[in-house]
Motif scaffolding. Structure first.
Motif, PDB file in Angstrom:
ATOM      1  N   ASP A 392     -25.925  22.693  23.340  1.00  0.00           N
ATOM      2  CA  ASP A 392     -24.945  23.645  23.851  1.00  0.00           C
ATOM      3  C   ASP A 392     -24.577  23.381  25.308  1.00  0.00           C
ATOM      4  O   ASP A 392     -23.522  23.830  25.772  1.00  0.00           O
ATOM      5  N   GLU A 393     -25.442  22.663  26.022  1.00  0.00           N
ATOM      6  CA  GLU A 393     -25.193  22.409  27.438  1.00  0.00           C
ATOM      7  C   GLU A 393     -24.427  21.117  27.690  1.00  0.00           C
ATOM      8  O   GLU A 393     -24.080  20.810  28.829  1.00  0.00           O
ATOM      9  N   LEU A 394     -24.166  20.355  26.648  1.00  0.00           N
ATOM     10  CA  LEU A 394     -23.447  19.093  26.803  1.00  0.00           C
ATOM     11  C   LEU A 394     -21.963  19.350  27.027  1.00  0.00           C
ATOM     12  O   LEU A 394     -21.375  20.281  26.462  1.00  0.00           O
ATOM     13  N   LYS A 395     -21.350  18.498  27.821  1.00  0.00           N
ATOM     14  CA  LYS A 395     -19.918  18.610  28.106  1.00  0.00           C
ATOM     15  C   LYS A 395     -19.195  17.409  27.517  1.00  0.00           C
ATOM     16  O   LYS A 395     -19.449  16.268  27.916  1.00  0.00           O
ATOM     17  N   VAL A 396     -18.321  17.642  26.564  1.00  0.00           N
ATOM     18  CA  VAL A 396     -17.521  16.557  25.978  1.00  0.00           C
ATOM     19  C   VAL A 396     -16.414  16.210  26.962  1.00  0.00           C
ATOM     20  O   VAL A 396     -15.643  17.076  27.384  1.00  0.00           O
ATOM     21  N   VAL A 397     -16.319  14.923  27.341  1.00  0.00           N
ATOM     22  CA  VAL A 397     -15.346  14.521  28.368  1.00  0.00           C
ATOM     23  C   VAL A 397     -14.291  13.551  27.844  1.00  0.00           C
ATOM     24  O   VAL A 397     -13.395  13.156  28.588  1.00  0.00           O
ATOM     25  N   THR A 398     -14.416  13.168  26.575  1.00  0.00           N
ATOM     26  CA  THR A 398     -13.446  12.229  25.994  1.00  0.00           C
ATOM     27  C   THR A 398     -12.508  12.945  25.045  1.00  0.00           C
ATOM     28  O   THR A 398     -12.718  14.101  24.671  1.00  0.00           O
ATOM     29  N   ALA A 493     -21.545   0.600  19.675  1.00  0.00           N
ATOM     30  CA  ALA A 493     -21.815   2.024  19.869  1.00  0.00           C
ATOM     31  C   ALA A 493     -20.531   2.824  19.706  1.00  0.00           C
ATOM     32  O   ALA A 493     -19.449   2.384  20.103  1.00  0.00           O
ATOM     33  N   THR A 494     -20.657   4.011  19.148  1.00  0.00           N
ATOM     34  CA  THR A 494     -19.479   4.870  18.950  1.00  0.00           C
ATOM     35  C   THR A 494     -19.569   6.164  19.761  1.00  0.00           C
ATOM     36  O   THR A 494     -18.591   6.902  19.854  1.00  0.00           O
ATOM     37  N   ALA A 495     -20.734   6.458  20.327  1.00  0.00           N
ATOM     38  CA  ALA A 495     -20.909   7.679  21.116  1.00  0.00           C
ATOM     39  C   ALA A 495     -21.785   7.380  22.321  1.00  0.00           C
ATOM     40  O   ALA A 495     -22.654   6.492  22.272  1.00  0.00           O
ATOM     41  N   VAL A 496     -21.567   8.106  23.382  1.00  0.00           N
ATOM     42  CA  VAL A 496     -22.271   7.877  24.640  1.00  0.00           C
ATOM     43  C   VAL A 496     -22.758   9.210  25.204  1.00  0.00           C
ATOM     44  O   VAL A 496     -22.029  10.209  25.173  1.00  0.00           O
ATOM     45  N   ILE A 497     -23.978   9.212  25.721  1.00  0.00           N
ATOM     46  CA  ILE A 497     -24.493  10.366  26.450  1.00  0.00           C
ATOM     47  C   ILE A 497     -24.988   9.870  27.798  1.00  0.00           C
ATOM     48  O   ILE A 497     -25.733   8.888  27.876  1.00  0.00           O
ATOM     49  N   GLN A 498     -24.530  10.516  28.861  1.00  0.00           N
ATOM     50  CA  GLN A 498     -24.891  10.108  30.209  1.00  0.00           C
ATOM     51  C   GLN A 498     -24.740  11.308  31.140  1.00  0.00           C
ATOM     52  O   GLN A 498     -24.092  12.295  30.792  1.00  0.00           O
ATOM     53  N   ALA A 512     -13.818   4.726  27.843  1.00  0.00           N
ATOM     54  CA  ALA A 512     -14.363   5.281  26.605  1.00  0.00           C
ATOM     55  C   ALA A 512     -13.234   5.686  25.659  1.00  0.00           C
ATOM     56  O   ALA A 512     -13.297   5.424  24.442  1.00  0.00           O
ATOM     57  N   ASN A 513     -12.205   6.315  26.205  1.00  0.00           N
ATOM     58  CA  ASN A 513     -11.065   6.725  25.372  1.00  0.00           C
ATOM     59  C   ASN A 513     -10.369   5.501  24.780  1.00  0.00           C
ATOM     60  O   ASN A 513      -9.980   5.494  23.599  1.00  0.00           O
ATOM     61  N   GLU A 514     -10.223   4.478  25.578  1.00  0.00           N
ATOM     62  CA  GLU A 514      -9.558   3.265  25.098  1.00  0.00           C
ATOM     63  C   GLU A 514     -10.347   2.626  23.962  1.00  0.00           C
ATOM     64  O   GLU A 514      -9.757   2.056  23.019  1.00  0.00           O
ATOM     65  N   ALA A 515     -11.678   2.715  24.051  1.00  0.00           N
ATOM     66  CA  ALA A 515     -12.527   2.120  23.008  1.00  0.00           C
ATOM     67  C   ALA A 515     -12.745   3.063  21.833  1.00  0.00           C
ATOM     68  O   ALA A 515     -13.430   2.703  20.860  1.00  0.00           O
ATOM     69  N   GLY A 516     -12.203   4.274  21.914  1.00  0.00           N
ATOM     70  CA  GLY A 516     -12.367   5.236  20.827  1.00  0.00           C
ATOM     71  C   GLY A 516     -13.748   5.874  20.779  1.00  0.00           C
ATOM     72  O   GLY A 516     -14.154   6.386  19.728  1.00  0.00           O
ATOM     73  N   LEU A 517     -14.445   5.857  21.901  1.00  0.00           N
ATOM     74  CA  LEU A 517     -15.790   6.428  21.945  1.00  0.00           C
ATOM     75  C   LEU A 517     -15.747   7.935  22.176  1.00  0.00           C
ATOM     76  O   LEU A 517     -14.820   8.449  22.808  1.00  0.00           O
TER      77      LEU A 517
END
Length: 529
Positions: A392-398, A493-498, A512-517
């Motif tokens: 719940d604390e994660l922020k989706v940025v893509t 990789a298709t998803a990233v967490i950082q 990330a958006n360009e790579a579809g991540l």
């Protein structure tokens, strides 16, 4: 003066283990027993004749026992230099008799704190007279024998037997050293309680701490280094020093260090599905969760079977026979688990040098406390990295949000990454690590190394493609440039967490958006140096 015959003993102990036996042995040698309060009662109950300290001093115990031994008659008898004529005259003038033996252990301050006592009770269990007598006796060890630990009574009585009622200077020196260590540890515990519990200070002006020797080790990181294992006086969370070693050789310094890294990571999965952690040189080289422990073992091993050779294995659940048999197929230094059934123990027994450690549960990964690192000229101290992030604390940025499975893989990879030396990159898929890049000077190289290891695993096991394809990738700190993220995308990789937080976040997000991540930010970094 080398040998001192014991003629008078002063006994005042909170721990009465072995007291009656000691008193009887002393009385049998004609030693005069002087005591206080509950100690005197215990000795009398054992049928012994005892003189109260108040008879010695001419003053009664007062102020609820706070004042009883703080008197010149007591400390003069302890501190007098007996072959000094001036001291001898003072003793005679003030009717001060020599005290040859002091048996003291202190009020149970630490036990009182540990049971959660109220502040007033804690304060009352700060011993004053006891440490004073201990220090006086230890300072004057040329003439006085001091015993602070019941485990030394037997050795002391052996000394008397060997020397016809006397003690040697060497023995008194050893006991004096132990006595000063006891009072130092006692004061350290009190100062820590005042600083941390009573005053709420994380970093007090003076940091005092005490620990007890468990054992000396064969050597340190290298054979030319000496090493030992200590435990703090009050253990905040049980771990390897409290574990049962079922079999195997003595643990080395490196074994402890690596096994602790494995145990700490396994503890992250407490209460979850069976998990296996494989560690080499304090870095995880394979981690997996599955419906059963054997499947978790195979998935963890497949991440990097080369590094697993000679590694450390930890699990979050008790070991079973099939998993133990599988582990035994490769050379393993240490296995740590919160239990092992008979079949598992039997399997490991065939590997006599393998060290099997059974812990009483798992340490709490969110426990408070501090860690420390010695540097030239100082000591770096910090609070433990016990921070955690929920979904719940994660922020989706893509532009693309992660799928449910990608989110699970992100969190799994993130959990592992916090235990990998920086710069850390972890690829994970379906609850198992696919590749781990650790300890590199830049994040791009960590991405590439992790992908390379995954490609080698695919080739070894004959998979159609690397398991980084379709994986989530975790980075312990932000990507300072897009190159590390691009390397991860190239690995499949298709998803990233950082954590996010770089001045180039927008550049990385655009890549990330360009790579579809799909990419999420945690807002929390987990460097581990």
């Amino acid at each position: 003066m080398s040998e001192v015959t014991i003629g008078r003993a002063l006994l005042s102990v909170s721990d009465k283990s072995g007291l009656a036996e000691l008193g009887k042995a002393l009385a049998a040698r004609g030693v005069e027993l002087v005591s206080t309060g509950g100690t005197a009662k215990a000795l009398r109950d054992a049928g012994l004749e005892v003189k109260d300290v108040s008879e010695l001093t001419g003053f009664p115990e007062m102020m609820d026992g706070r004042v009883k031994t703080l008197h010149p008659t007591v400390h003069g008898g302890l501190l007098a230099v007996r072959d000094n004529p001036e001291h001898a005259r003072a003793m005679e003038a003030h009717d001060i008799g020599a005290i040859d033996l002091v048996v003291v252990n202190l009020y149970p301050f630490e036990a009182t704190v540990a049971k959660g006592a109220e502040r007033d009770e804690v304060i009352e269990n700060i011993d004053i007279g006891g440490p004073s007598m201990v220090r006086s006796s230890a300072k004057n060890h040329q003439y006085v024998t001091i015993l602070t630990d019941p485990s030394d009574y037997e050795t002391f009585l052996g000394e008397l037997e060997e020397r016809d009622g006397a003690t040697s200077l060497d023995f008194r020196k050893r006991m004096a050293a132990k006595a000063f260590a006891a009072t130092a540890a006692y004061d350290a515990a009190i100062s820590q309680w005042f600083a941390y519990a009573d005053q709420g200070e994380t970093f007090p002006q003076t940091r005092a701490m005490a620990s007890n020797l468990v054992s000396t080790l064969r050597y340190g990181e290298n054979p030319h280094q000496q090493a030992a294992l200590y435990v703090p006086r009050r253990v905040p969370s049980p771990g390897l020093p409290q574990a049962e070693q079922v079999q195997g050789k003595e643990l080395s310094y490196n074994n402890y260090n690596d096994a602790n890294a494995a145990l700490e990571l396994a503890a992250e999965f407490a209460g979850g599905k069976p998990a296996v952690v494989i560690v080499k040189h304090a870095n995880p080289c394979g981690v997996a969760q599955a419906d059963n422990l054997l499947d978790a073992w195979h998935a963890a091993l497949e991440c990097d079977s080369v590094s697993a050779f000679g590694g450390i294995v930890a699990t979050n659940v008790p070991l079973d026979g099939p998993t133990a048999e599988a582990i035994c197929k490769i050379f393993t230094e240490v296995v740590v688990a919160p239990g092992a059934d008979e079949a598992a123990r039997a399997a490991f027994a065939a590997k006599k040098n393998l060290r099997l450690l059974i812990t009483d549960g798992l340490p709490d990964p969110r426990r408070p406390g501090v860690t420390q690192v010695v540097i030239a000229g100082g000591l770096l101290v910090q609070t433990r990295d016990n921070g955690a992030i929920t979904a719940d604390e994660l922020k989706v940025v893509t532009e693309r949000e992660p799928s449910e499975q990608e989110l699970k893989d992100c969190l799994f990879a993130w959990t592992v990454a916090r235990h990998v030396k920086s710069n850390a990159i972890v690829y994970a898929r379906d609850g198992a690590t696919a590749g781990i890049g650790a300890g590199q000077m830049n994040r791009r190289d960590s991405s590439r190394i992790a992908a390379m290891k995954a490609a080698e695993a695919a080739e070894k096991y004959g998979w159609d493609q690397s398991r980084t394809v379709g994986s989530a990738v975790a980075s312990d700190a932000f990507f300072p440039f897009a190159d590390g993220l691009i390397a991860a995308a190239e690995a499949g990789a298709t998803a990233v967490i950082q954590p996010g937080g770089s001045i180039r976040d927008q550049e990385v997000i655009a890549a990330a958006n360009e790579a579809g991540l799909a990419m999420v930010f945690t807002g929390m970094r987990h460097f581990r140096h």
